[in-house]
Design a protein around this motif. Structure first.
Motif, PDB file in Angstrom:
ATOM      1  N   PHE A 118      33.308 -16.104  13.715  1.00 21.30           N
ATOM      2  CA  PHE A 118      32.233 -15.171  13.414  1.00 21.30           C
ATOM      3  C   PHE A 118      32.813 -13.794  13.123  1.00 21.30           C
ATOM      4  O   PHE A 118      33.439 -13.193  14.003  1.00 21.30           O
ATOM      5  CB  PHE A 118      31.267 -15.067  14.600  1.00 21.30           C
ATOM      6  CG  PHE A 118      30.511 -16.338  14.870  1.00 21.30           C
ATOM      7  CD1 PHE A 118      29.244 -16.526  14.337  1.00 21.30           C
ATOM      8  CD2 PHE A 118      31.075 -17.349  15.631  1.00 21.30           C
ATOM      9  CE1 PHE A 118      28.541 -17.709  14.563  1.00 21.30           C
ATOM     10  CE2 PHE A 118      30.375 -18.529  15.872  1.00 21.30           C
ATOM     11  CZ  PHE A 118      29.109 -18.711  15.340  1.00 21.30           C
ATOM     12  N   PHE A 119      32.626 -13.318  11.916  1.00 18.67           N
ATOM     13  CA  PHE A 119      33.063 -11.962  11.576  1.00 18.67           C
ATOM     14  C   PHE A 119      31.886 -11.027  11.864  1.00 18.67           C
ATOM     15  O   PHE A 119      30.875 -11.043  11.157  1.00 18.67           O
ATOM     16  CB  PHE A 119      33.499 -11.888  10.109  1.00 18.67           C
ATOM     17  CG  PHE A 119      34.798 -12.601   9.868  1.00 18.67           C
ATOM     18  CD1 PHE A 119      36.010 -11.913   9.984  1.00 18.67           C
ATOM     19  CD2 PHE A 119      34.824 -13.948   9.566  1.00 18.67           C
ATOM     20  CE1 PHE A 119      37.214 -12.572   9.795  1.00 18.67           C
ATOM     21  CE2 PHE A 119      36.027 -14.616   9.375  1.00 18.67           C
ATOM     22  CZ  PHE A 119      37.224 -13.920   9.486  1.00 18.67           C
ATOM     23  N   VAL A 120      32.029 -10.267  12.942  1.00 19.64           N
ATOM     24  CA  VAL A 120      30.883  -9.502  13.431  1.00 19.64           C
ATOM     25  C   VAL A 120      30.914  -8.053  12.942  1.00 19.64           C
ATOM     26  O   VAL A 120      31.960  -7.509  12.587  1.00 19.64           O
ATOM     27  CB  VAL A 120      30.814  -9.518  14.974  1.00 19.64           C
ATOM     28  CG1 VAL A 120      30.761 -10.952  15.497  1.00 19.64           C
ATOM     29  CG2 VAL A 120      31.983  -8.764  15.596  1.00 19.64           C
ATOM     30  N   VAL A 121      29.745  -7.450  12.941  1.00 20.29           N
ATOM     31  CA  VAL A 121      29.596  -6.043  12.565  1.00 20.29           C
ATOM     32  C   VAL A 121      29.428  -5.240  13.855  1.00 20.29           C
ATOM     33  O   VAL A 121      28.565  -5.551  14.673  1.00 20.29           O
ATOM     34  CB  VAL A 121      28.365  -5.867  11.654  1.00 20.29           C
ATOM     35  CG1 VAL A 121      28.172  -4.405  11.281  1.00 20.29           C
ATOM     36  CG2 VAL A 121      28.510  -6.718  10.400  1.00 20.29           C
ATOM     37  N   GLY A 122      30.266  -4.216  14.020  1.00 22.75           N
ATOM     38  CA  GLY A 122      30.276  -3.456  15.269  1.00 22.75           C
ATOM     39  C   GLY A 122      28.941  -2.845  15.635  1.00 22.75           C
ATOM     40  O   GLY A 122      28.558  -2.816  16.799  1.00 22.75           O
ATOM     41  N   LYS A 123      28.203  -2.397  14.636  1.00 25.74           N
ATOM     42  CA  LYS A 123      26.947  -1.720  14.971  1.00 25.74           C
ATOM     43  C   LYS A 123      25.850  -2.697  15.401  1.00 25.74           C
ATOM     44  O   LYS A 123      24.787  -2.279  15.806  1.00 25.74           O
ATOM     45  CB  LYS A 123      26.479  -0.842  13.816  1.00 25.74           C
ATOM     46  CG  LYS A 123      25.876  -1.598  12.668  1.00 25.74           C
ATOM     47  CD  LYS A 123      25.305  -0.643  11.647  1.00 25.74           C
ATOM     48  CE  LYS A 123      24.696  -1.407  10.496  1.00 25.74           C
ATOM     49  NZ  LYS A 123      23.646  -2.329  10.899  1.00 25.74           N
ATOM     50  N   ASN A 124      26.122  -3.999  15.300  1.00 20.86           N
ATOM     51  CA  ASN A 124      25.190  -4.968  15.890  1.00 20.86           C
ATOM     52  C   ASN A 124      25.386  -5.033  17.406  1.00 20.86           C
ATOM     53  O   ASN A 124      24.598  -5.644  18.108  1.00 20.86           O
ATOM     54  CB  ASN A 124      25.428  -6.375  15.328  1.00 20.86           C
ATOM     55  CG  ASN A 124      25.123  -6.460  13.849  1.00 20.86           C
ATOM     56  OD1 ASN A 124      25.118  -5.448  13.166  1.00 20.86           O
ATOM     57  ND2 ASN A 124      24.878  -7.662  13.353  1.00 20.86           N
ATOM     58  N   LEU A 125      26.478  -4.411  17.870  1.00 19.26           N
ATOM     59  CA  LEU A 125      26.800  -4.457  19.300  1.00 19.26           C
ATOM     60  C   LEU A 125      26.596  -3.114  19.974  1.00 19.26           C
ATOM     61  O   LEU A 125      26.323  -3.047  21.168  1.00 19.26           O
ATOM     62  CB  LEU A 125      28.269  -4.875  19.491  1.00 19.26           C
ATOM     63  CG  LEU A 125      28.662  -6.235  18.897  1.00 19.26           C
ATOM     64  CD1 LEU A 125      30.171  -6.385  18.874  1.00 19.26           C
ATOM     65  CD2 LEU A 125      28.029  -7.368  19.696  1.00 19.26           C
ATOM     66  N   GLU A 126      26.783  -2.055  19.214  1.00 17.59           N
ATOM     67  CA  GLU A 126      26.717  -0.702  19.791  1.00 17.59           C
ATOM     68  C   GLU A 126      26.005   0.235  18.835  1.00 17.59           C
ATOM     69  O   GLU A 126      26.166   0.122  17.625  1.00 17.59           O
ATOM     70  CB  GLU A 126      28.134  -0.142  19.967  1.00 17.59           C
ATOM     71  CG  GLU A 126      28.836  -0.629  21.177  1.00 17.59           C
ATOM     72  CD  GLU A 126      30.225   0.004  21.304  1.00 17.59           C
ATOM     73  OE1 GLU A 126      30.606   0.826  20.437  1.00 17.59           O
ATOM     74  OE2 GLU A 126      30.904  -0.351  22.259  1.00 17.59           O
ATOM     75  N   LYS A 127      25.320   1.206  19.410  1.00 22.02           N
ATOM     76  CA  LYS A 127      24.686   2.238  18.567  1.00 22.02           C
ATOM     77  C   LYS A 127      25.772   3.099  17.924  1.00 22.02           C
ATOM     78  O   LYS A 127      26.780   3.408  18.554  1.00 22.02           O
ATOM     79  CB  LYS A 127      23.821   3.142  19.440  1.00 22.02           C
ATOM     80  CG  LYS A 127      22.394   2.692  19.532  1.00 22.02           C
ATOM     81  CD  LYS A 127      21.448   3.881  19.702  1.00 22.02           C
ATOM     82  CE  LYS A 127      20.032   3.479  19.364  1.00 22.02           C
ATOM     83  NZ  LYS A 127      19.489   2.483  20.311  1.00 22.02           N
ATOM     84  N   VAL A 128      25.564   3.476  16.699  1.00 21.81           N
ATOM     85  CA  VAL A 128      26.515   4.363  16.028  1.00 21.81           C
ATOM     86  C   VAL A 128      25.793   5.648  15.641  1.00 21.81           C
ATOM     87  O   VAL A 128      24.743   5.595  15.000  1.00 21.81           O
ATOM     88  CB  VAL A 128      27.040   3.729  14.716  1.00 21.81           C
ATOM     89  CG1 VAL A 128      28.111   4.596  14.095  1.00 21.81           C
ATOM     90  CG2 VAL A 128      27.543   2.330  14.960  1.00 21.81           C
ATOM     91  N   ASP A 129      26.348   6.755  16.067  1.00 17.19           N
ATOM     92  CA  ASP A 129      25.803   8.035  15.618  1.00 17.19           C
ATOM     93  C   ASP A 129      26.487   8.326  14.288  1.00 17.19           C
ATOM     94  O   ASP A 129      27.545   8.953  14.230  1.00 17.19           O
ATOM     95  CB  ASP A 129      26.109   9.122  16.653  1.00 17.19           C
ATOM     96  CG  ASP A 129      25.489  10.454  16.259  1.00 17.19           C
ATOM     97  OD1 ASP A 129      24.927  10.534  15.140  1.00 17.19           O
ATOM     98  OD2 ASP A 129      25.586  11.403  17.047  1.00 17.19           O
ATOM     99  N   PHE A 130      25.893   7.837  13.240  1.00 18.36           N
ATOM    100  CA  PHE A 130      26.552   7.757  11.950  1.00 18.36           C
ATOM    101  C   PHE A 130      27.139   9.090  11.473  1.00 18.36           C
ATOM    102  O   PHE A 130      28.325   9.197  11.178  1.00 18.36           O
ATOM    103  CB  PHE A 130      25.569   7.214  10.907  1.00 18.36           C
ATOM    104  CG  PHE A 130      26.265   6.700   9.705  1.00 18.36           C
ATOM    105  CD1 PHE A 130      26.576   5.359   9.600  1.00 18.36           C
ATOM    106  CD2 PHE A 130      26.659   7.554   8.696  1.00 18.36           C
ATOM    107  CE1 PHE A 130      27.248   4.877   8.507  1.00 18.36           C
ATOM    108  CE2 PHE A 130      27.334   7.075   7.596  1.00 18.36           C
ATOM    109  CZ  PHE A 130      27.627   5.738   7.506  1.00 18.36           C
ATOM    110  N   ASN A 131      26.292  10.097  11.456  1.00 17.18           N
ATOM    111  CA  ASN A 131      26.758  11.370  10.888  1.00 17.18           C
ATOM    112  C   ASN A 131      27.767  12.079  11.771  1.00 17.18           C
ATOM    113  O   ASN A 131      28.557  12.894  11.297  1.00 17.18           O
ATOM    114  CB  ASN A 131      25.570  12.266  10.563  1.00 17.18           C
ATOM    115  CG  ASN A 131      24.764  11.695   9.406  1.00 17.18           C
ATOM    116  OD1 ASN A 131      25.339  11.132   8.471  1.00 17.18           O
ATOM    117  ND2 ASN A 131      23.453  11.786   9.496  1.00 17.18           N
ATOM    118  N   ALA A 132      27.747  11.751  13.066  1.00 14.21           N
ATOM    119  CA  ALA A 132      28.723  12.367  13.962  1.00 14.21           C
ATOM    120  C   ALA A 132      30.097  11.719  13.815  1.00 14.21           C
ATOM    121  O   ALA A 132      31.115  12.330  14.101  1.00 14.21           O
ATOM    122  CB  ALA A 132      28.240  12.245  15.400  1.00 14.21           C
ATOM    123  N   VAL A 133      30.109  10.487  13.358  1.00 16.65           N
ATOM    124  CA  VAL A 133      31.363   9.724  13.340  1.00 16.65           C
ATOM    125  C   VAL A 133      32.065   9.768  11.983  1.00 16.65           C
ATOM    126  O   VAL A 133      33.276   9.925  11.903  1.00 16.65           O
ATOM    127  CB  VAL A 133      31.088   8.254  13.747  1.00 16.65           C
ATOM    128  CG1 VAL A 133      32.350   7.414  13.621  1.00 16.65           C
ATOM    129  CG2 VAL A 133      30.558   8.188  15.176  1.00 16.65           C
TER     130      VAL A 133
END
Ligand SMILES: [Zn+2]
Length: 373
Positions: free
Chosen positions: A33-48
């Motif tokens: 399974f090639f997973v997407v990290g943001k399916n596991l954790e919230k991402v503060d997109f603009n901060a990152v």
């Protein structure tokens, strides 16, 4: 002679993964399974990220792997739980980036077009999310498939290998999630997915099958289930597909087994913390743990070999005190353990390092002699 098929699924985990796992586990099939990290954790997109959402031209909120899609806390918790169940069942987890940047148009807004800093954050972000959410398993993916993997450029390949990913995978497509196909959603029928699987069953060569366990993969579970139900399971764990009197032998393998490196470090390979080798008979796992120790676990989770004692004997220091960052077999045949910013803390000339079927780590010397570590 069976052909080997690696079943792979991108874009999860999601609520669709749970049912899919039940089916695969029911057949005793190990997948990747090639997973997407943001399916596991919230991402503060603009901060990152330096490339803003606007720059990535995210325009399709209906697309499930869209960067703008945010999972609720409950959904994230459920996805993390699914990840743990995937690992518990012996499936392999790969990295499919943190936010799944993908190309909306021919201009290209995918991973390869981000600034380098953002590319690295995409790769590392997913590694960290899996590591953290796999909890005590401390699992770190060794395989990476880029969103839109067809178009990846050298820059990603180069950084991949520095991050310890073995390979970017090619794949035999199910096309159940191809943006050109306008079918990131239920428009890909179960029948279509089933037929793609059957093509793979009948393929002359080993192949990797790609389909998607994203939240809108409405027909995935039925398509995969219907396809696998056409198979007969043999006593050795392999399968047979039969059509018009022709029998096709199939062995389902994980992506590490597909590339034949699952149980060994070949020259040029290395392990980072959280990465592991599995024995050919799938009974043992050698884990390079977060505490720097190297431990071999048997299927019931008991430590079958512990680097605490063995590494101490070899190196004269406890591995956890050493704070090792990398175990590497260089392309010129040096097996070495490395601390950050140090040339090495221990090294030995060997031609391979592998985990034997009895759960013992083994080195093969240049002259061909084999020695248990
Ligand atoms: Zn994808």
């Amino acid at each position: 002679m069976s052909k080997r098929i690696a079943l792979t699924f991108d874009d999860g985990p999601s609520d669709k993964t749970i049912k899919l796992l039940e089916i695969l586990d029911g057949f005793g099939i190990k997948a990747t399974f090639f997973v997407v990290g943001k399916n596991l954790e919230k991402v503060d997109f603009n901060a990152v990220y330096s490339n803003t959402l606007a720059e990535r031209k995210i325009q399709s909120p209906e697309k499930v792997v869209d960067n703008a899609k945010n999972f609720s806390d409950e959904e994230l918790a459920a996805n993390c739980n699914t990840l743990k169940n995937q690992l518990k069942s012996g499936h392999m987890i790969g990295n499919h980036s943190m936010t799944h940047p993908w190309r909306k148009d021919s201009q290209g807004n995918g991973l390869e077009n981000l600034v380098l800093d953002d590319i690295l954050k995409e790769l590392i972000g997913c590694q960290n999310a899996v590591y953290k959410q796999s909890a005590e398993r401390e699992y770190t993916p060794r395989f990476f498939r880029a969103p839109e993997y067809h178009s990846v450029k050298t820059i990603i390949t180069k950084n991949n290998s520095q991050l310890g990913f073995v390979k970017i995978c090619e794949a035999y497509e199910c096309n159940d999630s191809d943006y050109d196909d306008k079918s990131y959603d239920s428009s890909t029928s179960a029948e279509h997915i089933k037929n793609k699987y059957i093509e793979a069953f009948k393929s002359e060569n080993d192949c990797i099958v790609l389909s998607h366990d994203s939240p809108v993969a409405t027909n995935l579970v039925k398509g995969v289930g219907d396809a696998l139900n056409l198979l007969t399971k043999n006593s050795d764990g392999s399968f047979t597909y039969q059509e018009n009197g022709v029998r096709y032998g199939i062995e389902f393998v994980r992506i590490d087994e597909y590339y034949g490196k699952h149980n060994r470090l070949a020259q040029g390979d290395f392990l980072l913390k959280g990465q592991r080798l599995s024995s050919s008979n799938r009974q043992f796992e050698l884990v390079f743990q977060g505490d720097s120790n190297v431990v071999v676990y048997s299927p019931n989770g008991v430590a079958a070999w512990n680097g605490d004692a063995e590494i101490y004997k070899a190196i004269g220091q406890h591995p956890c005190q050493l704070k090792i960052d990398k175990i590497e077999l260089t392309s010129d045949g040096i097996l070495q353990v490395i601390q950050r910013n140090q040339p090495y803390v221990w090294k030995k000339e060997v031609s391979s390092f592998q985990l034997a079927d009895n759960g013992k780590p083994v080195v093969t010397h240049i002259n061909g002699t084999v020695e248990y570590v």
